[in-house]
Write a protein that holds these residues in place. Structure first.
Motif, PDB file in Angstrom:
ATOM      1  N   TRP A   1       0.852  -1.185   0.000  1.00 33.90           N
ATOM      2  CA  TRP A   1       0.000   0.000   0.000  1.00 33.90           C
ATOM      3  C   TRP A   1       0.890   1.238   0.000  1.00 33.90           C
ATOM      4  O   TRP A   1       2.051   1.185   0.374  1.00 33.90           O
ATOM      5  N   GLY A   2       0.317   2.329  -0.422  1.00 31.53           N
ATOM      6  CA  GLY A   2       1.026   3.604  -0.396  1.00 31.53           C
ATOM      7  C   GLY A   2       0.024   4.712  -0.176  1.00 31.53           C
ATOM      8  O   GLY A   2      -1.151   4.584  -0.523  1.00 31.53           O
ATOM      9  N   GLY A   3       0.499   5.801   0.422  1.00 29.40           N
ATOM     10  CA  GLY A   3      -0.437   6.878   0.686  1.00 29.40           C
ATOM     11  C   GLY A   3       0.232   8.159   1.095  1.00 29.40           C
ATOM     12  O   GLY A   3       1.447   8.220   1.312  1.00 29.40           O
ATOM     13  N   VAL A   4      -0.604   9.171   1.176  1.00 27.26           N
ATOM     14  CA  VAL A   4      -0.173  10.485   1.622  1.00 27.26           C
ATOM     15  C   VAL A   4      -1.139  10.965   2.693  1.00 27.26           C
ATOM     16  O   VAL A   4      -2.346  10.665   2.653  1.00 27.26           O
ATOM     17  N   GLU A   5      -0.594  11.693   3.667  1.00 30.19           N
ATOM     18  CA  GLU A   5      -1.368  12.196   4.798  1.00 30.19           C
ATOM     19  C   GLU A   5      -1.010  13.670   4.972  1.00 30.19           C
ATOM     20  O   GLU A   5       0.161  14.034   4.996  1.00 30.19           O
ATOM     21  N   VAL A   6      -2.018  14.516   5.091  1.00 28.03           N
ATOM     22  CA  VAL A   6      -1.825  15.962   5.218  1.00 28.03           C
ATOM     23  C   VAL A   6      -2.680  16.445   6.383  1.00 28.03           C
ATOM     24  O   VAL A   6      -3.817  16.002   6.547  1.00 28.03           O
ATOM     25  N   THR A   7      -2.134  17.378   7.183  1.00 25.69           N
ATOM     26  CA  THR A   7      -2.918  17.928   8.290  1.00 25.69           C
ATOM     27  C   THR A   7      -3.243  19.395   8.022  1.00 25.69           C
ATOM     28  O   THR A   7      -2.607  20.042   7.190  1.00 25.69           O
ATOM     29  N   THR A   8      -4.193  19.906   8.756  1.00 22.58           N
ATOM     30  CA  THR A   8      -4.565  21.318   8.620  1.00 22.58           C
ATOM     31  C   THR A   8      -3.465  22.250   9.128  1.00 22.58           C
ATOM     32  O   THR A   8      -3.501  23.441   8.855  1.00 22.58           O
ATOM     33  N   ASP A   9      -2.477  21.716   9.845  1.00 19.49           N
ATOM     34  CA  ASP A   9      -1.308  22.499  10.262  1.00 19.49           C
ATOM     35  C   ASP A   9      -0.235  22.558   9.175  1.00 19.49           C
ATOM     36  O   ASP A   9       0.791  23.201   9.367  1.00 19.49           O
ATOM     37  N   GLY A  10      -0.450  21.845   8.080  1.00 25.01           N
ATOM     38  CA  GLY A  10       0.492  21.873   6.967  1.00 25.01           C
ATOM     39  C   GLY A  10       1.547  20.787   6.983  1.00 25.01           C
ATOM     40  O   GLY A  10       2.429  20.767   6.124  1.00 25.01           O
ATOM     41  N   SER A  11       1.496  19.846   7.938  1.00 24.74           N
ATOM     42  CA  SER A  11       2.458  18.750   7.896  1.00 24.74           C
ATOM     43  C   SER A  11       2.005  17.726   6.855  1.00 24.74           C
ATOM     44  O   SER A  11       0.814  17.556   6.589  1.00 24.74           O
ATOM     45  N   VAL A  12       2.999  17.061   6.250  1.00 20.63           N
ATOM     46  CA  VAL A  12       2.734  16.083   5.192  1.00 20.63           C
ATOM     47  C   VAL A  12       3.576  14.842   5.454  1.00 20.63           C
ATOM     48  O   VAL A  12       4.762  14.943   5.770  1.00 20.63           O
ATOM     49  N   TRP A  13       2.960  13.672   5.333  1.00 19.91           N
ATOM     50  CA  TRP A  13       3.660  12.395   5.426  1.00 19.91           C
ATOM     51  C   TRP A  13       3.281  11.580   4.201  1.00 19.91           C
ATOM     52  O   TRP A  13       2.107  11.516   3.832  1.00 19.91           O
ATOM     53  N   GLY A  14       4.247  10.934   3.580  1.00 23.23           N
ATOM     54  CA  GLY A  14       3.980  10.034   2.472  1.00 23.23           C
ATOM     55  C   GLY A  14       4.812   8.791   2.629  1.00 23.23           C
ATOM     56  O   GLY A  14       6.007   8.868   2.964  1.00 23.23           O
ATOM     57  N   GLY A  15       4.213   7.626   2.419  1.00 21.83           N
ATOM     58  CA  GLY A  15       4.952   6.388   2.619  1.00 21.83           C
ATOM     59  C   GLY A  15       4.413   5.229   1.806  1.00 21.83           C
ATOM     60  O   GLY A  15       3.325   5.289   1.232  1.00 21.83           O
ATOM     61  N   ILE A  16       5.220   4.173   1.767  1.00 21.94           N
ATOM     62  CA  ILE A  16       4.873   2.921   1.097  1.00 21.94           C
ATOM     63  C   ILE A  16       5.169   1.797   2.071  1.00 21.94           C
ATOM     64  O   ILE A  16       6.249   1.757   2.677  1.00 21.94           O
ATOM     65  N   GLY A  17       4.206   0.883   2.236  1.00 20.91           N
ATOM     66  CA  GLY A  17       4.404  -0.189   3.205  1.00 20.91           C
ATOM     67  C   GLY A  17       3.615  -1.431   2.883  1.00 20.91           C
ATOM     68  O   GLY A  17       3.261  -1.684   1.727  1.00 20.91           O
ATOM     69  N   VAL A  18       3.326  -2.210   3.922  1.00 19.63           N
ATOM     70  CA  VAL A  18       2.588  -3.460   3.791  1.00 19.63           C
ATOM     71  C   VAL A  18       1.426  -3.480   4.787  1.00 19.63           C
ATOM     72  O   VAL A  18       1.460  -2.804   5.814  1.00 19.63           O
ATOM     73  N   LEU A  19       0.420  -4.273   4.451  1.00 18.94           N
ATOM     74  CA  LEU A  19      -0.732  -4.445   5.329  1.00 18.94           C
ATOM     75  C   LEU A  19      -1.221  -5.877   5.271  1.00 18.94           C
ATOM     76  O   LEU A  19      -0.868  -6.628   4.353  1.00 18.94           O
ATOM     77  N   MET A  20      -2.024  -6.234   6.249  1.00 17.75           N
ATOM     78  CA  MET A  20      -2.668  -7.546   6.263  1.00 17.75           C
ATOM     79  C   MET A  20      -4.128  -7.350   6.646  1.00 17.75           C
ATOM     80  O   MET A  20      -4.433  -6.716   7.657  1.00 17.75           O
TER      81      MET A  20
END
Length: 172
Positions: free
Chosen positions: A70-89
């Motif tokens: 899986w991969g995704g991006v996360e953004v907050t109303t404070d302007g921080s951004v995280w983007g990553g690629i990983g695994v899930l079950m």
């Protein structure tokens, strides 16, 4: 004491039959590729730098040794951004309840929000959801983001998130 023993035995029986069923459903790959959108409460446990958290993710339908990329991006109303690629079950119980565990390393930018201490941040998450007949899913997730002590400063943060997962075959 007898009631406790009886309840424990009943619980064990339910868990054993459920885990066998869940293992069969994992092998059948009953969770398709999805596009996931979420909204949540960033830093809800400490309430130091609370913000609204928005997520957009792609979760692959095929698995390798029960793990799906899986991969995704996360953004907050404070302007921080995280983007990553990983695994899930995904583990399916009772034909419609899905428990998902996931992990991903990612890159993070502070923006105006909480300082997590490092540009590399790891996100681990557990999520419980209800899967509808068309295989779309509504779920509640709890995640932890931290740098795993890559830096002396590692405050971490927790996020409570509500997701909607839409199967790609519904879109196309």
């Amino acid at each position: 004491m007898k009631r406790l023993a009886l309840l424990s035995a009943l619980l064990c029986a339910v868990l054993l039959t459920t885990s066998e069923r869940a293992a069969a459903q994992i092998a059948l790959n009953e969770t398709p590729a999805v596009i996931s959108g979420g909204v949540g409460w960033y830093d809800f446990n400490l309430s130091d730098d609370e913000a609204v958290d928005f997520r957009l993710e792609y979760r692959h339908g095929e698995d390798f040794l029960w793990l799906k990329p899986w991969g995704g991006v996360e953004v907050t109303t404070d302007g921080s951004v995280w983007g990553g690629i990983g695994v899930l079950m995904d583990i399916t119980f009772f034909d419609s309840v899905v428990l998902t565990g996931s992990f991903a390393p990612g890159l993070w930018a502070e923006g105006g929000g909480k300082d997590l201490g490092h540009v590399v941040e790891f996100r681990s998450q557990v999520e419980l959801g209800y899967q509808f007949e068309n295989q779309s899913r509504l779920s509640l997730a709890f995640s932890h983001i931290s740098n795993a002590n890559l830096d002396d400063d590692n405050p971490g943060t927790e996020v409570l998130n509500l997701y909607y997962h839409l199967p790609l075959d519904v879109l196309f």
